[in-house]
Design a protein around this motif. Structure first.
Motif, PDB file in Angstrom:
ATOM      1  N   GLU A 162      89.852  12.785  62.026  1.00 20.40           N
ATOM      2  CA  GLU A 162      91.232  12.399  61.702  1.00 20.40           C
ATOM      3  C   GLU A 162      91.919  13.465  60.850  1.00 20.40           C
ATOM      4  N   LEU A 163      91.196  14.018  59.894  1.00 20.66           N
ATOM      5  CA  LEU A 163      91.778  15.045  59.029  1.00 20.66           C
ATOM      6  C   LEU A 163      92.116  16.310  59.823  1.00 20.66           C
ATOM      7  N   LEU A 194      86.974  22.796  58.105  1.00 22.55           N
ATOM      8  CA  LEU A 194      86.934  21.388  58.525  1.00 22.55           C
ATOM      9  C   LEU A 194      86.280  21.255  59.905  1.00 22.55           C
ATOM     10  N   TRP A 248      95.277  15.553  61.770  1.00 22.32           N
ATOM     11  CA  TRP A 248      96.421  15.492  60.846  1.00 22.32           C
ATOM     12  C   TRP A 248      96.867  16.888  60.433  1.00 22.32           C
ATOM     13  N   MET A 249      95.908  17.718  60.091  1.00 18.67           N
ATOM     14  CA  MET A 249      96.247  19.065  59.645  1.00 18.67           C
ATOM     15  C   MET A 249      96.767  19.918  60.803  1.00 18.67           C
ATOM     16  N   VAL A 298      88.003  19.991  49.076  1.00 14.90           N
ATOM     17  CA  VAL A 298      87.549  19.108  50.156  1.00 14.90           C
ATOM     18  C   VAL A 298      86.344  18.328  49.642  1.00 14.90           C
ATOM     19  N   GLN A 320     100.525  21.553  55.999  1.00 12.20           N
ATOM     20  CA  GLN A 320      99.359  20.995  55.317  1.00 12.20           C
ATOM     21  C   GLN A 320      98.189  21.975  55.271  1.00 12.20           C
ATOM     22  N   VAL A 334      87.892  13.635  52.116  1.00 14.04           N
ATOM     23  CA  VAL A 334      89.213  13.648  51.486  1.00 14.04           C
ATOM     24  C   VAL A 334      89.632  15.104  51.288  1.00 14.04           C
ATOM     25  N   VAL A 335      90.860  15.417  51.652  1.00 19.30           N
ATOM     26  CA  VAL A 335      91.437  16.730  51.394  1.00 19.30           C
ATOM     27  C   VAL A 335      92.459  16.580  50.273  1.00 19.30           C
ATOM     28  N   ARG A 365      94.653  13.253  51.012  1.00 13.12           N
ATOM     29  CA  ARG A 365      94.549  12.554  52.301  1.00 13.12           C
ATOM     30  C   ARG A 365      93.097  12.254  52.622  1.00 13.12           C
TER      31      ARG A 365
END
Length: 278
Positions: free
Chosen positions: A204-205, A171, A208-209, A222, A215, A185-186, A198
């Motif tokens: 953002e991902l 990522l 979040w991760m 992906v 996660q 999207v993951v 998500r």
């Protein structure tokens, strides 16, 4: 005697309830099951009370096993190829075996079912009319970034598989190459207990991760929104305004067709604008 066939059988990617009745029937009737990992497939067969002879077919022995499978087919046997999960040959062994069996003159028949990237695409909310499946990226960051650079300007939705150990670094590399604001999207652990889908910008991902180590565990698909083409710049602004207004009330294809009648601009170009800006 039944016709000798090599069946390519899709198996569940998590939830065992996804093994179709037809797949169960074919597995139960097989004279030989060629499995990526016989221990893994053995547990699946035991769950459905299926007993069958098995051999392993993986990256390191596929060429040798092809000769054995062909001998079984020559004897009139029904043979099944399965991978550990999902549809065989999709980022899994089997290409050489299938080609050898076909060249030997035997029938190869699919028994469709689960495929992780198709399942992920269906729930991603990303454009699915055109997509580019890349499978697993290179394990080392330098080679991975080089591959991502080659994909940076591709407009279809990009689809990747990734592992627990590399999801965070992949990522990061995608953000560096595609830009932190590219939408993605993951999809994690699809059909399993901790299934997660998500969406957000790559930035953002990553945040979040990074905030939740849980996660980062599991099997990942992906999906990255394709690059925005420069096509709209060449189109008449009024045609763009009309097709976007129509798209508020009509599906993209219908909106593009009606806008073509009004503006004279080809519907294929107008449709592409709507899809790329979805």
């Amino acid at each position: 005697m039944s016709e000798p066939v090599l069946y390519i059988v899709a198996t569940p990617i998590g939830n065992l309830g996804d093994l179709s009745p037809r797949a169960q029937e074919v597995l139960a009737g097989a004279d030989l099951i060629a499995a990526e990992d016989t221990r893994h497939t053995g547990r699946l067969l035991a769950h459905f009370n299926i007993k069958a002879a098995m051999i392993s077919v993986h990256d390191h022995n596929e060429r040798q096993r092809a000769d054995l499978v062909i001998r079984h087919l020559q004897e009139g046997d029904q043979v099944v190829l399965v991978s550990d999960a999902g549809t065989p040959l999709i980022s899994d062994p089997g290409f050489f075996l299938v080609r050898a069996v076909r060249e030997a003159g035997f029938k190869v028949s699919p028994v469709p079912g689960c495929c992780a990237f198709i399942a992920a695409l269906s729930v991603s909310g990303l454009p699915s009319d055109r997509f580019l499946f890349e499978g697993f990226l290179p394990s080392k960051s330098g080679a991975r970034r080089q591959r991502l650079e080659a994909l940076r300007n591709e407009t279809p939705t990009l689809v990747f598989y990734e592992s627990t150990h590399r999801i965070a670094s992949s990522l990061d590399d995608m953000s560096s190459v595609f830009g932190a604001e590219r939408y993605a999207v993951v999809a994690r652990e699809l059909t399993k207990t901790f299934e997660t889908v998500r969406g957000g910008t790559l930035a953002e991902l990553i945040d979040w991760m990074g905030a939740d180590a849980n996660q980062q565990k599991g099997e990942f698909v992906v999906l990255v929104h394709g690059a925005q083409s420069q096509g709209p710049v060449d189109l008449d602004p009024e045609a763009l305004r009309i097709v976007r207004l129509l798209n508020e009330e009509l599906p993209p294809k219908k909106a593009a067709a009606v806008a073509e009648k009004i503006t004279g601009v080809k519907k294929s170009k107008l449709y592409q604008v709507l899809i790329e800006q979805a």
